[in-house]
Design a protein around this motif. Structure first.
Motif, PDB file in Angstrom:
ATOM      1  N   LYS B  56       0.580  -1.107  -0.272  1.00 23.23           N
ATOM      2  CA  LYS B  56      -0.168  -0.003  -0.260  1.00 23.23           C
ATOM      3  C   LYS B  56       0.962   1.127  -0.247  1.00 23.23           C
ATOM      4  O   LYS B  56       0.607   2.118  -0.861  1.00 23.23           O
ATOM      5  CB  LYS B  56      -1.009  -0.271   0.873  1.00 23.23           C
ATOM      6  CG  LYS B  56      -2.222  -0.553   1.026  1.00 23.23           C
ATOM      7  CD  LYS B  56      -2.997  -0.715   1.902  1.00 23.23           C
ATOM      8  CE  LYS B  56      -4.158  -2.168   2.145  1.00 23.23           C
ATOM      9  NZ  LYS B  56      -3.434  -3.656   2.240  1.00 23.23           N
ATOM     10  N   THR B  59       1.891   1.997  -3.183  1.00 22.36           N
ATOM     11  CA  THR B  59       1.157   2.203  -4.492  1.00 22.36           C
ATOM     12  C   THR B  59       1.208   3.395  -4.343  1.00 22.36           C
ATOM     13  O   THR B  59       0.900   4.859  -4.768  1.00 22.36           O
ATOM     14  CB  THR B  59       0.483   2.082  -4.102  1.00 22.36           C
ATOM     15  OG1 THR B  59      -0.005   0.123  -4.490  1.00 22.36           O
ATOM     16  CG2 THR B  59      -1.045   1.849  -4.923  1.00 22.36           C
ATOM     17  N   TYR B  62       4.111   5.283  -5.697  1.00 25.04           N
ATOM     18  CA  TYR B  62       4.250   5.061  -7.245  1.00 25.04           C
ATOM     19  C   TYR B  62       3.487   6.360  -7.778  1.00 25.04           C
ATOM     20  O   TYR B  62       3.622   7.106  -8.166  1.00 25.04           O
ATOM     21  CB  TYR B  62       3.397   4.312  -7.296  1.00 25.04           C
ATOM     22  CG  TYR B  62       4.807   3.355  -8.353  1.00 25.04           C
ATOM     23  CD1 TYR B  62       4.931   2.874  -9.313  1.00 25.04           C
ATOM     24  CD2 TYR B  62       4.670   1.819  -6.884  1.00 25.04           C
ATOM     25  CE1 TYR B  62       6.061   2.212  -9.835  1.00 25.04           C
ATOM     26  CE2 TYR B  62       5.718   0.578  -8.118  1.00 25.04           C
ATOM     27  CZ  TYR B  62       6.588   1.065  -8.620  1.00 25.04           C
ATOM     28  OH  TYR B  62       7.413   0.059  -9.431  1.00 25.04           O
ATOM     29  N   ASP B 217      -5.213   2.760 -16.694  1.00 21.57           N
ATOM     30  CA  ASP B 217      -6.037   1.524 -17.329  1.00 21.57           C
ATOM     31  C   ASP B 217      -5.815   0.871 -18.317  1.00 21.57           C
ATOM     32  O   ASP B 217      -5.742   0.342 -19.504  1.00 21.57           O
ATOM     33  CB  ASP B 217      -7.581   1.239 -16.128  1.00 21.57           C
ATOM     34  CG  ASP B 217      -7.437   0.893 -14.916  1.00 21.57           C
ATOM     35  OD1 ASP B 217      -6.538   0.836 -14.430  1.00 21.57           O
ATOM     36  OD2 ASP B 217      -8.793   0.396 -14.948  1.00 21.57           O
ATOM     37  N   MET B 218      -6.788   2.270 -19.217  1.00 23.09           N
ATOM     38  CA  MET B 218      -6.347   2.405 -20.218  1.00 23.09           C
ATOM     39  C   MET B 218      -5.049   2.778 -21.202  1.00 23.09           C
ATOM     40  O   MET B 218      -4.699   2.245 -21.946  1.00 23.09           O
ATOM     41  CB  MET B 218      -7.459   3.714 -21.074  1.00 23.09           C
ATOM     42  CG  MET B 218      -8.363   3.774 -20.308  1.00 23.09           C
ATOM     43  SD  MET B 218      -9.709   2.987 -21.598  1.00 23.09           S
ATOM     44  CE  MET B 218      -9.394   4.204 -22.454  1.00 23.09           C
ATOM     45  N   ALA B 222      -4.064  -1.128 -16.759  1.00 20.08           N
ATOM     46  CA  ALA B 222      -3.785  -1.884 -15.552  1.00 20.08           C
ATOM     47  C   ALA B 222      -2.854  -2.441 -14.843  1.00 20.08           C
ATOM     48  O   ALA B 222      -3.162  -3.239 -13.939  1.00 20.08           O
ATOM     49  CB  ALA B 222      -5.479  -2.798 -15.716  1.00 20.08           C
ATOM     50  N   LYS B 223      -1.999  -2.189 -15.316  1.00 19.59           N
ATOM     51  CA  LYS B 223      -0.825  -2.849 -14.992  1.00 19.59           C
ATOM     52  C   LYS B 223       0.470  -1.578 -13.605  1.00 19.59           C
ATOM     53  O   LYS B 223       0.460  -1.834 -13.166  1.00 19.59           O
ATOM     54  CB  LYS B 223       0.480  -3.340 -16.052  1.00 19.59           C
ATOM     55  CG  LYS B 223       0.319  -4.832 -16.826  1.00 19.59           C
ATOM     56  CD  LYS B 223       1.380  -4.841 -17.321  1.00 19.59           C
ATOM     57  CE  LYS B 223       1.550  -6.768 -17.409  1.00 19.59           C
ATOM     58  NZ  LYS B 223       2.585  -6.899 -18.270  1.00 19.59           N
ATOM     59  N   THR B 225      -0.833   1.053 -10.748  1.00 15.87           N
ATOM     60  CA  THR B 225      -1.874   1.046 -10.031  1.00 15.87           C
ATOM     61  C   THR B 225      -1.120   1.952  -9.540  1.00 15.87           C
ATOM     62  O   THR B 225      -0.338   2.038  -8.880  1.00 15.87           O
ATOM     63  CB  THR B 225      -2.035  -0.487  -9.188  1.00 15.87           C
ATOM     64  OG1 THR B 225      -2.365  -1.156  -9.497  1.00 15.87           O
ATOM     65  CG2 THR B 225      -3.132  -0.038  -8.218  1.00 15.87           C
ATOM     66  N   LYS B 229      -6.787   3.633  -7.922  1.00 16.71           N
ATOM     67  CA  LYS B 229      -8.093   2.324  -8.770  1.00 16.71           C
ATOM     68  C   LYS B 229      -7.625   1.447  -7.120  1.00 16.71           C
ATOM     69  O   LYS B 229      -8.585   1.132  -7.278  1.00 16.71           O
ATOM     70  CB  LYS B 229      -6.462   1.930  -9.278  1.00 16.71           C
ATOM     71  CG  LYS B 229      -6.801   0.693  -9.815  1.00 16.71           C
ATOM     72  CD  LYS B 229      -7.574   0.283 -11.278  1.00 16.71           C
ATOM     73  CE  LYS B 229      -7.376  -0.842 -11.006  1.00 16.71           C
ATOM     74  NZ  LYS B 229      -8.435  -1.088 -12.549  1.00 16.71           N
ATOM     75  N   PHE B 230      -7.153   1.800  -6.422  1.00 13.93           N
ATOM     76  CA  PHE B 230      -6.804   0.766  -4.758  1.00 13.93           C
ATOM     77  C   PHE B 230      -8.276   1.564  -4.549  1.00 13.93           C
ATOM     78  O   PHE B 230      -8.879   0.502  -3.863  1.00 13.93           O
ATOM     79  CB  PHE B 230      -5.665   1.226  -4.329  1.00 13.93           C
ATOM     80  CG  PHE B 230      -4.705   0.701  -4.152  1.00 13.93           C
ATOM     81  CD1 PHE B 230      -3.982  -0.215  -4.990  1.00 13.93           C
ATOM     82  CD2 PHE B 230      -4.530   0.425  -2.626  1.00 13.93           C
ATOM     83  CE1 PHE B 230      -3.006  -1.513  -4.515  1.00 13.93           C
ATOM     84  CE2 PHE B 230      -3.959  -0.030  -2.129  1.00 13.93           C
ATOM     85  CZ  PHE B 230      -3.000  -0.881  -3.265  1.00 13.93           C
ATOM     86  N   ASN B 233     -11.157  -0.449  -6.154  1.00 12.34           N
ATOM     87  CA  ASN B 233     -10.957  -1.721  -6.185  1.00 12.34           C
ATOM     88  C   ASN B 233     -11.663  -2.140  -4.182  1.00 12.34           C
ATOM     89  O   ASN B 233     -12.732  -2.988  -4.350  1.00 12.34           O
ATOM     90  CB  ASN B 233      -9.690  -1.949  -5.660  1.00 12.34           C
ATOM     91  CG  ASN B 233      -9.090  -2.974  -7.118  1.00 12.34           C
ATOM     92  OD1 ASN B 233      -9.987  -2.441  -8.553  1.00 12.34           O
ATOM     93  ND2 ASN B 233      -7.715  -3.355  -7.209  1.00 12.34           N
ATOM     94  N   TYR B 234     -11.054  -0.985  -3.723  1.00 15.12           N
ATOM     95  CA  TYR B 234     -11.155  -1.696  -2.519  1.00 15.12           C
ATOM     96  C   TYR B 234     -12.637  -1.354  -1.906  1.00 15.12           C
ATOM     97  O   TYR B 234     -13.933  -2.392  -1.397  1.00 15.12           O
ATOM     98  CB  TYR B 234     -10.732  -1.076  -1.016  1.00 15.12           C
ATOM     99  CG  TYR B 234      -9.731  -1.562  -0.565  1.00 15.12           C
ATOM    100  CD1 TYR B 234      -9.275  -2.719  -0.344  1.00 15.12           C
ATOM    101  CD2 TYR B 234      -7.901  -1.164  -1.034  1.00 15.12           C
ATOM    102  CE1 TYR B 234      -8.185  -3.138   0.265  1.00 15.12           C
ATOM    103  CE2 TYR B 234      -7.214  -1.933  -0.820  1.00 15.12           C
ATOM    104  CZ  TYR B 234      -7.560  -2.930  -0.166  1.00 15.12           C
ATOM    105  OH  TYR B 234      -6.200  -3.584   0.744  1.00 15.12           O
ATOM    106  N   PHE B 235     -13.472  -0.403  -2.946  1.00 15.63           N
ATOM    107  CA  PHE B 235     -14.937  -0.610  -2.930  1.00 15.63           C
ATOM    108  C   PHE B 235     -15.885  -1.193  -2.863  1.00 15.63           C
ATOM    109  O   PHE B 235     -17.469  -1.204  -2.779  1.00 15.63           O
ATOM    110  CB  PHE B 235     -14.970   1.244  -2.960  1.00 15.63           C
ATOM    111  CG  PHE B 235     -15.000   2.514  -1.698  1.00 15.63           C
ATOM    112  CD1 PHE B 235     -16.462   2.810  -1.085  1.00 15.63           C
ATOM    113  CD2 PHE B 235     -13.967   3.213  -1.333  1.00 15.63           C
ATOM    114  CE1 PHE B 235     -15.848   3.511  -0.365  1.00 15.63           C
ATOM    115  CE2 PHE B 235     -14.039   3.924  -0.470  1.00 15.63           C
ATOM    116  CZ  PHE B 235     -14.703   4.162   0.287  1.00 15.63           C
ATOM    117  N   GLY B 236     -15.332  -2.316  -4.071  1.00 16.67           N
ATOM    118  CA  GLY B 236     -15.757  -3.231  -4.466  1.00 16.67           C
ATOM    119  C   GLY B 236     -16.540  -4.134  -3.383  1.00 16.67           C
ATOM    120  O   GLY B 236     -17.449  -4.422  -3.055  1.00 16.67           O
TER     121      GLY B 236
END
Lengths: 541, 274
Positions: B56, B59, B62, B217-218, B222-223, B225, B229-230, B233-236
């Motif tokens: 984390k 990320t 990054y 992503d585009m 999507a490699k 991150t 995006k994090f 992803n978590y909100f899913g």
């Protein structure tokens, strides 16, 4: 006395708050009921010119299925209140789940297999009436027409090991669409025989011949599933050999591979992680959500891990180009893609209609009746054909008189003309059930189509389904474990030089900002004055 | 009964209501989720998990780097353009400015898609051993940064241009009068006086480019991150961890705004914080 007064005030207050609510209820309760349907985007025939039952000669557009349902309902159940459908859509199962959890009210949902299990386990769902499954009632189109094979999968929870007392799907869900996963590939660059070999199957993800020419899905469920396939391919192939030799009965075989494809214990995750992060991720071009189809058509990639419905779409799209008289492609492309399902096993998925507890809110059963009627209406063979044609996925409906076979023939049958090689394609299992003797329901189709093209993707042969497994939802701690795995797979690791550069940059900027903030003046250079001028030293206060 | 008098303060009521419902309440909800567990009990486990997990943190680093590189490149491109535009005697310079701003009016997903296609096209240029094509196909970070710069450049040009327009030309005359050469004029007049513009431009590019994961992503397949995006992803699956990541981002934003002096109400900042 005082007490009475308080009560009077509270009654008055309650009345004040309730009046608008009552008015609302009365407003819609008196003459019609509202059925709130929550479905995937582009997952129902919305009418128009290109529909399956549209009259192609006159070009007459047809009405959307939802409008037709409202008319049909009023005509079929004249003593019931008329129904109005409030239709909304979602993009992912997780979005839908969050909406439900937040308390948004929908009567009828269309989640995928694992989400149905999750919603049912958490008590959001309402069971179908027993009368819904009574085939003697004329309007029970679902139970009369559903494929016996699919219904059996529903009734047996598709071989999933579920905890004691866990609900069965069939009580809560009526199927809508189904499919498998596999690779769409470009036969000009990928040898079909290679795919069958030891370097093929799930190992295709690791095959360096396809470095940056293959994509995976940008969601944890599908990619984790694929990674399990890569890691456990030897075990899966071994089970398959046993099954083909007749040592392992179908039921046991399904149970065993389902267990492998649903392993989420920390040991398995630890085994899968390095493969997914260091091998698969390095070999693939990337994770995609919906760019895969276009990239395949443009030949940017050669292999795309896809759901069968998307695969059919990609195949159709790639070969939709038009030629001029000399055979040059003038519009679109004329690329013939193929579809392949790994030998070791694959994913079988369903989307099904479920009712939420909200159908009972009206207290009269009218909404529930309408919801079940909606499912039945969609299951009427003519409507199932329309939807299937519009969406591209495969309907669970077979038809009591095999009506759906007409549709399959319409799309894929071909007359043997001596030029193209044809085969008898067996679909008995889908139309008559798993236990029916093979060869009773067949269509004559192009060999190519039956072995690796649209027909194979949309109505897979019994053999493909024999080796397919359904995904369970990730229970409590597994969910967190898999999420963390996914975030570790996604995030990059830093090189040393990068860290140094970053630290220097951040420190520099922070120093600069702080010095400006606390009154420092920006004075980078002491400059020479123009010719003929002299610099006068400034005194600072 | 005395009716409340309508004053100028009453005009603020709509804004105050907006502020409460769309800024303060959502923020409190995020804080609530960040410090509770799945059963809604108060817990610091997300906090601990976040800061003890190297993936984390890396990320975040990054995202910081991508945002930083984007900002620097944007500044390097935008500053000369804004300078030239502001000081040129062109009558139609509005048109030139528009050329930079017009892309903003086209849907941004569409533009990024177009950029993706351009990269595809570029990658198909033949080269010896196809080193160029395979490099470009795999250069996910490079493409992400190009996409970000393309997307956010107007947000840098506009504030720079507006501040530089306001620099009084007589200052330059005075500088020349007193013997300053062009470089002196730049370091003593243009740079200090355009500082508010730089600051607001930097804020407007740096912060969104940390979270705009559509670009990564585009263009990065999507490699790549980044922190946005994090969060998504978590909100899913896990709103609590997602809220914690969002909260950390919020703190970073707060600190960088404080450092760049975004809270000071200086006169010369007026109009530059778009």
């Amino acid at each position: 006395m005082k007490r009475n007064k308080t009560r009077a005030v509270s009654v008055a207050l309650a009345a004040m708050f309730l009046t608008p609510a009552l008015g609302l209820l009365g407003g819609c309760g008196s003459d019609e009921i509202v059925l709130r349907v929550y479905n995937w985007e582009e997952y129902i025939d919305e009418g128009g010119e290109g529909c399956y039952d549209a009259d192609f000669e006159t070009g007459e557009p047809t009405d959307p299925i939802i409008d037709k349902f409202e008319d049909w309902y009023a005509k079929t159940f004249p003593d019931r209140k008329p129904v109005r459908v409030e239709y909304s859509t979602f993009g992912t199962n997780e979005d839908m789940y969050n909406e439900i959890k937040l308390g948004n009210e929908y009567d009828l949902l269309c989640p995928s297999d694992y989400m149905i299990m999750k919603l049912a386990a958490e008590g959001y769902l309402e069971k179908y009436d027993e009368s819904f499954f009574d085939p003697s009632i004329e309007t029970n189109y679902y139970i009369r027409n559903v494929s016996p094979y699919i219904q059996k999968k529903f009734e047996t929870n598709a071989g999933l090991e579920t905890p004691e007392g866990a609900p069965r799907w069939s009580e809560y869900a009526a199927g809508y669409m189904w499919g498998t996963t596999g690779f769409v590939y470009n036969p000009e660059h990928v040898d079909p025989e290679m795919l069958e070999s030891d370097k093929g199957g799930w190992q295709t993800f690791l095959n360096s011949d396809f470095q940056r020419k293959i994509t995976a899905k940008d969601n944890v469920r599908d990619t984790y599933f694929a990674a399990l396939g890569v890691v456990f391919e030897p075990e899966l192939k071994d089970l398959r050999r046993q099954f083909l030799d007749g040592v392992l009965p179908q039921e046991e075989y399904t149970r065993r591979i389902t267990a492998i494809f649903n392993a989420t214990d920390s040991e398995t995750v630890a085994k899968v992680e390095p493969v997914l992060k260091n091998e698969i991720k390095q070999n693939i071009l990337g994770f995609e959500t919906d760019t895969g189809k276009a990239d395949m058509v443009q030949e940017k990639i050669w292999l795309n891990y896809a759901w069968s419905g998307d695969a059919v779409y990609a195949l159709d799209e790639a070969e939709s180009g038009e030629e001029d008289e000399d055979g040059n492609v003038i519009e679109g492309s004329e690329l013939f893609l193929n579809f392949f399902v790994p030998d070791a096993g694959t994913n079988l998925f369903f989307d099904g209609w479920v009712m939420t507890n909200h159908v009972n809110l009206d207290g009269t059963g009218e909404t529930k009746h309408a919801a079940q009627a909606f499912v039945n209406y969609l299951s009427r063979p003519d409507n199932a054909m329309r939807n299937s044609y519009y969406i591209g996925y495969t309907s669970v409906i077979a038809g009591e008189n095999l009506e759906m076979l007409g549709y399959v023939e319409d799309l894929y049958a071909c007359e043997p003309d001596g030029e193209t090689e044809t085969v008898e394609y067996d679909l008995t299992y889908f139309f008559l059930g798993e236990d029916a003797e093979d060869g009773q329901v067949t269509i004559t189709a192009e060999k190519e189509n039956a072995e690796r093209r649209q027909l194979y993707a949309q109505f897979p042969p019994k053999d493909v389904l024999a080796r397919s497994a359904v995904m369970d939802y990730y229970r409590e701690d597994a969910s967190e474990r898999i999420n963390e795995l996914w975030s570790r797979v996604n995030s990059g690791e830093l090189d040393e030089w990068a860290i140094i550069v970053i630290c220097l940059c951040v420190a520099g900027i922070a120093l600069f900002a702080v010095s400006v903030k606390f009154g420092g003046k920006i004075d980078f250079f002491r400059l020479k004055p123009k010719k003929g001028y002299r610099l006068v030293e400034q005194k600072r206060a | 009964m005395k009716l409340p008098r309508f004053t100028r303060k009453s005009l603020c009521i709509p804004y105050a209501v907006f502020l409460v419902f769309f800024v303060i309440v959502p923020m409190l909800v995020i804080v609530f989720y960040a410090f509770t567990d799945q059963n809604n009990n108060i817990s610091f486990s997300n906090f601990i998990k976040f800061f003890s997990d190297p993936t984390k943190l890396s990320t975040i680093v990054y995202s910081l780097v991508i945002a930083l590189v984007t900002t620097v490149i944007c500044l390097l491109i935008a500053y000369p353009i804004a300078c030239i535009l502001a000081r040129s005697k062109l009558k139609k310079k509005f048109v030139i400015l528009m050329l930079f701003v017009v892309p903003m009016w086209i849907n941004f997903v569409l533009r990024i898609n177009a950029l993706r296609e351009i990269f595809n096209l570029l990658a198909s240029i033949p080269s010896e051993g196809d080193w160029w094509g395979s490099w470009l196909t795999g250069a996910n970070y490079f493409k992400t940064v190009v996409g970000m710069v393309y997307d956010f450049l107007p947000f840098m040009i506009l504030p720079l241009y507006t501040t530089m327009m306001k620099i009084d030309n007589s200052l330059y005359e005075a500088s020349a009068d007193l013997g300053g050469n062009a470089l002196t004029a730049f370091t003593r007049i243009t740079l200090p006086l355009s500082m508010p513009g730089i600051m607001s431009g930097v804020t407007m590019v740096f912060l969104p480019s940390m979270t705009n994961y559509v670009v990564s992503d585009m263009l990065g397949n999507a490699k790549v991150t980044i922190i946005g995006k994090f969060i998504s992803n978590y909100f899913g699956n896990d709103w609590h961890m997602g809220s914690m990541v969002a909260l950390v981002l919020l703190v970073i934003v707060f600190v960088s705004t404080w450092l760049s002096g975004g809270f000071k109400a200086e006169d010369n900042v007026r109009g530059t914080n778009l």
